[in-house]
Write an enzyme that holds these catalytic residues in place. Structure first.
Site, PDB file in Angstrom:
ATOM      1  N   HIS A  93       0.853  -1.198   0.000  1.00 24.59           N
ATOM      2  CA  HIS A  93       0.000   0.000   0.000  1.00 24.59           C
ATOM      3  C   HIS A  93       0.884   1.242   0.000  1.00 24.59           C
ATOM      4  CE1 HIS A  93       0.440   1.121   4.352  1.00 24.59           C
ATOM      5  NE2 HIS A  93       0.559  -0.169   4.537  1.00 24.59           N
ATOM      6  N   ASP A 105       6.274   1.652   6.157  1.00 23.63           N
ATOM      7  CA  ASP A 105       4.866   1.280   6.099  1.00 23.63           C
ATOM      8  C   ASP A 105       4.115   2.208   5.150  1.00 23.63           C
ATOM      9  OD1 ASP A 105       2.562  -0.074   6.748  1.00 23.63           O
ATOM     10  OD2 ASP A 105       2.084   1.219   8.432  1.00 23.63           O
ATOM     11  N   GLU A 139      -4.913   1.395   2.694  1.00 23.03           N
ATOM     12  CA  GLU A 139      -4.767   0.336   3.705  1.00 23.03           C
ATOM     13  C   GLU A 139      -4.843   0.908   5.107  1.00 23.03           C
ATOM     14  OE1 GLU A 139      -2.716  -2.307   6.593  1.00 23.03           O
ATOM     15  OE2 GLU A 139      -2.204  -0.261   6.008  1.00 23.03           O
ATOM     16  N   GLU A 140      -4.258   2.082   5.302  1.00 21.71           N
ATOM     17  CA  GLU A 140      -4.245   2.680   6.639  1.00 21.71           C
ATOM     18  C   GLU A 140      -5.641   3.070   7.094  1.00 21.71           C
ATOM     19  OE1 GLU A 140      -1.890   2.386   8.465  1.00 21.71           O
ATOM     20  OE2 GLU A 140      -0.045   2.344   7.297  1.00 21.71           O
ATOM     21  N   GLU A 166       4.040  -6.049   4.390  1.00 20.10           N
ATOM     22  CA  GLU A 166       3.643  -5.089   5.419  1.00 20.10           C
ATOM     23  C   GLU A 166       4.825  -4.691   6.299  1.00 20.10           C
ATOM     24  OE1 GLU A 166       1.894  -3.043   6.851  1.00 20.10           O
ATOM     25  OE2 GLU A 166      -0.011  -3.083   5.776  1.00 20.10           O
ATOM     26  N   HIS A 242       5.054   4.414  12.142  1.00 24.58           N
ATOM     27  CA  HIS A 242       3.945   5.370  12.160  1.00 24.58           C
ATOM     28  C   HIS A 242       4.331   6.698  12.803  1.00 24.58           C
ATOM     29  CE1 HIS A 242       0.126   2.749  11.351  1.00 24.58           C
ATOM     30  NE2 HIS A 242       1.017   2.654  10.383  1.00 24.58           N
TER      31      HIS A 242
END
Length: 795
Positions: A93, A105, A139-140, A166, A242
């Site tokens: 993603h 990510d 995706e998030e 991922e 993140h």
């Protein structure tokens, strides 16, 4: 690396933003077109831009419903020149959470996929099956784009297996932590093809237990597409996952190369496999798999593992029963001694766990939780030494007072057998429960038993000789080495998670529990040495001293939990939302309105470490729950209310939004219809890119159906209903309906409905007041902030 640098240079790529929907998409298309121009005649490349709209319900985070509109997928199909009936999917993603460049990510995975596409397309040898590369753009937003693809795209029908790329950390080795469901042939494909394997069924069972508050697209392909697959994730350095520190320069080229080698090899294997076309024929049972120090993977069907486990356990019980029953006149005496040792061993384990958890509770109570977050050795020095000391103390006291004048060799022998008995029971129980992780117990039964049988003569000799110890350690080498390797993997994954697991879970108790478990496991076959050696006082005093000194240092606050070190930051996560709230009555009148910055610390310490830097943020601004409103009248972006204890709303001036959210409602006897939109004067515009809808039937009413998901409403924890909404560009206003059953008299209304609009990007993201507050936060925090509005209506 060039792909990775260019994707992250775009900046945060939040769904609905130009960065995600235009810039990232255009970059991917540009690279794909370039690859297509240089591909050989053996292949055909097709490209499609999908912008699906749909909804689904999911039991993640307590259960909620998700709705998406016009989000973006970039789909590429590489197939033989004459086409292919079957395909394998590779998924990454390109979107990111707000305020982070999202290198690990999941930009690095998309970069790896681009390079794999480039490599495969230049090969003169055609594949047997198609390879579909899905660069998914949402995706998030809790797995929306993968749902849109697998349920709506025409190519999805040809997919027989998938690989999902991922991240739960930044770089390092990519761990295979989910496979299947069932389909052992997929694991075998990884075993045969992967050049640098790193896989564990233990990680799979931990992840699927729900202990880690995360999920991946694997769930969507499994549950909505009925497709088997392999889930891989980078797990190293999850402290900056993140956050703004997740930049491309922190991911080593070696990690990218390693991932590329593995995924390319597995994809090529699957795309040329005869089994892919008939994957459903090979769907029979689960598989036990684990790598040996990253050198190779052992994998075998779970049913084979079950037979092996029961045979191993039976042999151990046969050995123990034979030993207890001979000679027959002493059988009862031998059994009593074995059961006594068994009970004492279990007692020592329980005492160690209770004692260490008491220390963890104390540390948490005095406000020193997470002292080990930046300094992991502190947790070992504090909880590891306490656990080991307690184990030794219990057995030392038993040796001194309970086993006075008992032969040392007999005690060493009987306590070894007690540990063997415990492991054999645990092995049988875990196997009966169907846990593939039971293979660990097999190691802890088989190797010690073989060791005992090989050196049984030395066991009967007086004292623990050097020869005996050397042979003993050699026999125990395999289970101990593997357990140390496994413990490294577990702590690598879990320690950073404790910094983002919410304020409800005491992280010290979780980590202390893990440390006790590993201490108990690693010490289980060394308890007998306490009875073989003359004295353990020196060891006990040393462990106690280290524990006491560490505890004093922890209590003094010398070990600050967080770090702003530029090379290796370990920040505290804080979320701030400048919120304007309006509460309407049944007639549509505003009965209450307020504005403030809603603050949540994302770990157990809340904001206690920030208060000295920003004194206004303290317990005096705790926000009471608005009992009449769903989810306490707070603008949750996801239903994670059960993860947080303290709510603080720092009062500031009202939030000005050029385009505030609004709800238009019409209703018939039973059906409530709503349209959510933004307005400016007379012009109706599209709704904001992220919204939350909260529904609470009022007393006597019940929500029976709605136009979302599969039509059957799914309640979240607490009984309210939560709907997460997101959109790409140029989405129409959001229309939905809900159906309620209500009593004849409902003067107070039948349903409370609230809408929260979240501004994750653009000029409206951060207000001047929010900027001013964020500037006062210390540099060891990662503060993610945005603006939002909250409107409650009663109908």
């Amino acid at each position: 690396r060039g792909y990775l640098d260019n994707i992250t240079a775009i900046g945060p790529r939040t769904v609905g933003s130009p960065e995600n929907e235009v810039l990232a998409v255009n970059y991917l298309l540009e690279q794909i077109r370039g690859i297509e121009r240089e591909s050989t005649d053996a292949h055909k490349i097709s490209v499609d831009i999908q912008r699906p709209t749909g909804s689904f319900s999911i039991d993640f985070l307590g259960g909620f419903t998700s709705y998406y509109a016009n989000i973006t997928n970039v789909v590429v199909k590489l197939e033989p020149r004459n086409g292919a009936e079957h395909a394998v999917l590779s998924n990454c993603h390109f979107d990111s959470v707000p305020n982070t460049p999202g290198a690990s990510d999941d930009a690095v995975s998309c970069a790896v996929m681009l390079e794999i596409l480039n490599t495969l397309s230049k090969s003169s040898q055609s594949l047997q099956h198609a390879v579909i590369f899905l660069f998914n753009g949402a995706e998030e937003n809790i797995l929306q784009a993968s749902h849109g693809f697998i349920t709506q795209h025409e190519w999805a029908k040809s997919i027989r297996a998938f690989i999902n790329l991922e991240a739960a950390g930044v770089g390092g080795k990519e761990l295979v932590f989910q496979t299947g469901p069932e389909n052992p042939w997929l694991v075998q494909a990884y075993v045969v093809a992967a050049k640098h394997p790193f896989a564990s069924v233990v990680a799979q069972e931990i992840f699927q237990s729900g202990i880690i508050p995360a999920d991946t697209d694997f769930r969507i392909y499994r549950d909505f597409g009925n497709v088997p697959g392999i889930d891989l994730a980078f797990i190293e350095n999850g402290y900056i996952y993140h956050t703004k520190y997740d930049t491309s320069d922190r991911i080593l080229t070696d990690s990218i190369q390693r991932a590329g080698d593995n995924i390319l090899a597995v994809l090529k294997y699957l795309a040329t496999s005869e089994k892919l076309a008939k994957s459903f024929e090979y769907r029979h049972g689960n598989v036990v798999f684990f790598d040996i120090l990253g050198l190779f993977v052992l994998a075998y069907p779970a049913r084979v593992g079950t037979i092996m486990n029961y045979i191993t356990s039976a042999i151990a019980f046969f050995y123990l029963s034979k030993k207890v029953l001979q000679p027959k006149p002493r059988a009862v005496h031998n059994l009593k001694k074995l059961l006594t040792a068994f009970s004492l061993t279990l007692t020592s384990w329980v005492c160690a766990l209770v004692a260490v958890l008491m220390v963890a509770v104390f540390v948490s109570f005095i406000g020193r939780a997470l002292s080990w977050y930046t300094h992991f050795y502190v947790s070992v020095s504090l909880y590891g030494t306490a656990a080991a000391a307690k184990l030794i103390l219990v057995h030392m006291l038993a040796k001194k007072f309970f086993y006075k004048n008992v032969n040392e060799q007999f005690l060493g022998d009987v306590f070894f057998d007690a540990s063997l008995m415990i492991w054999s029971i645990v092995l049988a129980v875990m196997t009966q429960m169907g846990l593939c992780s039971a293979f660990i117990c097999t190691l802890w039964v088989a190797f010690p038993l073989l060791t005992k049988l090989m050196i049984h003569k030395e066991f009967s000799q007086k004292g623990a000789t050097i020869k005996f110890i050397a042979m003993y350690m050699l026999g125990m080498f395999v289970p101990y080495l593997y357990m140390l390797y496994l413990s490294w993997t577990v702590f690598e994954m879990f320690t950073p998670v404790m910094g983002r697991s919410g304020s409800e879970i005491p992280p010290d108790m979780v980590l202390a529990g893990f440390i006790v478990i590993f201490t108990v496991i690693l010490s289980s076959y060394f308890i007998n040495f306490i009875y073989l050696v003359k004295s353990t006082k020196t060891t006990l005093v040393t462990l106690t001293t280290v524990f006491v000194v560490t505890l004093i240092l922890v209590c003094s606050g010398i070990f600050f939990p967080y770090s702003s070190d530029a090379a290796n930051p370990k920040p505290k996560r804080v979320f701030l939302q400048h919120t304007s709230r309006r509460f309407h009555d049944l007639d549509g009148n505003v009965v209450k309105s307020d504005s403030g910055i809603w603050i949540n610390g994302f770990d157990y310490n809340g904001i206690s470490h920030i208060t000295p830097h920003v004194p206004e943020i303290n317990d005096t601004i705790r926000t009471p729950c608005e009992e009449q409103a769903p989810f306490c009248g707070l603008p949750w972006i996801l239903p994670v209310h059960f993860m947080f204890r303290f709510q603080r709303l720092f009062r500031v001036a009202s939030l000005y939004r050029r385009n505030p959210a609004a709800v238009a409602v019409s209703h018939t006897t039973r059906i409530l219809r709503a349209k959510v939109y933004l307005f400016e004067g007379e012009n109706v515009l599209t709704c904001p890119s992220h919204m939350s809808l909260y529904v609470r039937p009022r007393a006597g009413s019940a929500l029976s159906r709605w136009s979302l998901g599969d039509g059957m409403p799914v309640a979240s924890l607490g009984g309210d209903y939560f709907v997460f909404y997101s959109r790409g560009l140029q989405a129409a206003p959001w229309h939905f309906w809900v159906e309620l059953t209500a009593p004849e008299k409902h003067s107070d209304g039948i349903v409370s409905l609230a809408i929260a609009a979240h501004y994750f990007f653009g000029e409206d993201q951060k207000s001047p007041q929010l900027y001013a507050l964020l500037e006062r936060f210390p540099n060891w925090t990662f503060s993610s902030g945005w603006s939002c509005t909250y409107d409650l209506f009663v109908f």
